[in-house]
Design an enzyme around this catalytic site. Structure first.
Site, PDB file in Angstrom:
ATOM      1  N   LYS A   9      -5.982   9.544   9.090  1.00 19.70           N
ATOM      2  CA  LYS A   9      -5.998  10.994   9.309  1.00 19.70           C
ATOM      3  C   LYS A   9      -7.254  11.446  10.059  1.00 19.70           C
ATOM      4  CE  LYS A   9      -3.189  12.117   5.233  1.00 19.70           C
ATOM      5  NZ  LYS A   9      -3.076  12.991   4.038  1.00 19.70           N
ATOM      6  N   TYR A  49       6.125  16.349   7.203  1.00 26.48           N
ATOM      7  CA  TYR A  49       5.706  17.034   5.967  1.00 26.48           C
ATOM      8  C   TYR A  49       6.733  18.090   5.540  1.00 26.48           C
ATOM      9  CZ  TYR A  49       1.142  14.710   5.873  1.00 26.48           C
ATOM     10  OH  TYR A  49       0.127  13.777   5.777  1.00 26.48           O
ATOM     11  N   PHE A  57      -0.384  25.609   0.737  1.00 24.89           N
ATOM     12  CA  PHE A  57      -1.417  24.884   1.482  1.00 24.89           C
ATOM     13  C   PHE A  57      -0.885  24.226   2.756  1.00 24.89           C
ATOM     14  CE2 PHE A  57       0.242  22.097  -1.897  1.00 24.89           C
ATOM     15  CZ  PHE A  57       0.671  20.999  -1.163  1.00 24.89           C
ATOM     16  N   ARG A  85       0.254   1.574  -1.044  1.00 14.78           N
ATOM     17  CA  ARG A  85       0.001   2.750  -1.899  1.00 14.78           C
ATOM     18  C   ARG A  85      -1.080   2.446  -2.934  1.00 14.78           C
ATOM     19  NH1 ARG A  85       2.072   7.986  -0.719  1.00 14.78           N
ATOM     20  NH2 ARG A  85       2.279   8.410  -2.940  1.00 14.78           N
ATOM     21  N   THR A  91      -3.363  10.972  -4.385  1.00 16.78           N
ATOM     22  CA  THR A  91      -3.583  12.032  -3.388  1.00 16.78           C
ATOM     23  C   THR A  91      -4.958  12.684  -3.514  1.00 16.78           C
ATOM     24  OG1 THR A  91      -1.208  12.473  -3.573  1.00 16.78           O
ATOM     25  CG2 THR A  91      -2.537  14.117  -2.411  1.00 16.78           C
ATOM     26  N   ARG A 102      -9.037   5.917  -0.911  1.00 17.62           N
ATOM     27  CA  ARG A 102      -9.394   7.317  -1.189  1.00 17.62           C
ATOM     28  C   ARG A 102     -10.494   7.381  -2.249  1.00 17.62           C
ATOM     29  NH1 ARG A 102      -3.117   9.488  -1.314  1.00 17.62           N
ATOM     30  NH2 ARG A 102      -2.944  10.096   0.886  1.00 17.62           N
ATOM     31  N   ASN A 112      -7.896  13.300   2.847  1.00 15.09           N
ATOM     32  CA  ASN A 112      -7.919  12.111   1.992  1.00 15.09           C
ATOM     33  C   ASN A 112      -7.669  10.809   2.776  1.00 15.09           C
ATOM     34  OD1 ASN A 112      -5.259  12.498   2.507  1.00 15.09           O
ATOM     35  ND2 ASN A 112      -4.643  12.948   0.406  1.00 15.09           N
ATOM     36  N   HIS A 115      -2.458   8.586   5.267  1.00 11.66           N
ATOM     37  CA  HIS A 115      -1.097   8.767   4.760  1.00 11.66           C
ATOM     38  C   HIS A 115      -0.476   7.382   4.651  1.00 11.66           C
ATOM     39  CE1 HIS A 115       3.105   9.875   4.391  1.00 11.66           C
ATOM     40  NE2 HIS A 115       3.343   8.926   5.280  1.00 11.66           N
ATOM     41  N   GLU A 126       9.969   6.794   8.325  1.00 11.54           N
ATOM     42  CA  GLU A 126       8.667   7.153   8.898  1.00 11.54           C
ATOM     43  C   GLU A 126       8.243   6.187  10.010  1.00 11.54           C
ATOM     44  OE1 GLU A 126       5.919   7.658   5.640  1.00 11.54           O
ATOM     45  OE2 GLU A 126       6.705   9.658   5.211  1.00 11.54           O
TER      46      GLU A 126
END
Ligand code: ADP
Length: 136
Positions: A9, A49, A57, A85, A91, A102, A112, A115, A126
């Site tokens: 990100k 998203y 948010f 993951r 998150t 993270r 964070n 993704h 994805e």
């Protein structure tokens, strides 16, 4: 063999953490099969998203995800969706386990670092959203 999507990100791109995140996934034994730097347009963010579109948010997430280009990566391995993951952590970065990406590298809920696809079905969708078959 399973594949999954990782997006490094804008916060990580700005902080110079692209190498660190990539190093951790490579060191685990996962295989990098696709990578590109890209600016996320409106359409791809709305699709990616969609599950957050009605959240208060969401506007903030959209602005954040467009603040710099991201690095899109496709990783391959046995049960790679779950493996990534676990490496990424939960998150809310400040509550993520020490040792996770993270947990070690961020404090924020929004910013964070990465993704990562959350299930095999999501991962297929994805990966297809970010890569053409001949780019992998
Ligand atoms: P994850 O990325 O861990 O799969 P989600 O799919 O729930 O989590 O959310 C997508 C992204 O939206 C998060 O990684 C984070 O950047 C942002 N986000 C989620 N919840 C919030 C929140 N309450 N406030 C701000 N940003 C959030």
């Amino acid at each position: 063999m399973e594949r999954t999507l990782v997006l490094i990100k804008p916060d990580a791109v700005q902080r110079g953490l692209v190498g660190e995140v990539t190093r951790r996934l490579e060191a685990k034994g996962l295989k990098l099969v696709g990578m590109k730097m890209m600016h996320l347009n409106e359409a791809i963010i709305l699709e990616h998203y969609a599950h957050l579109a009605d959240k208060p948010f969401f506007a903030g997430v959209k602005k954040f995800m467009q603040s710099t280009p991201v690095i899109a990566q496709c990783w391959e391995g046995v049960e790679v969706v779950d493996a990534v993951r676990i490496i990424v952590g939960i998150t809310k970065a400040r509550a993520a386990d020490a040792g996770s990406v993270r947990g070690d590298l961020a404090m924020s809920l929004q910013c964070n670092v990465v993704h990562a696809s959350d299930s095999s079905e999501t991962a297929k969708r994805e990966v297809g959203r970010f890569f053409k078959e001949d780019e992998l």
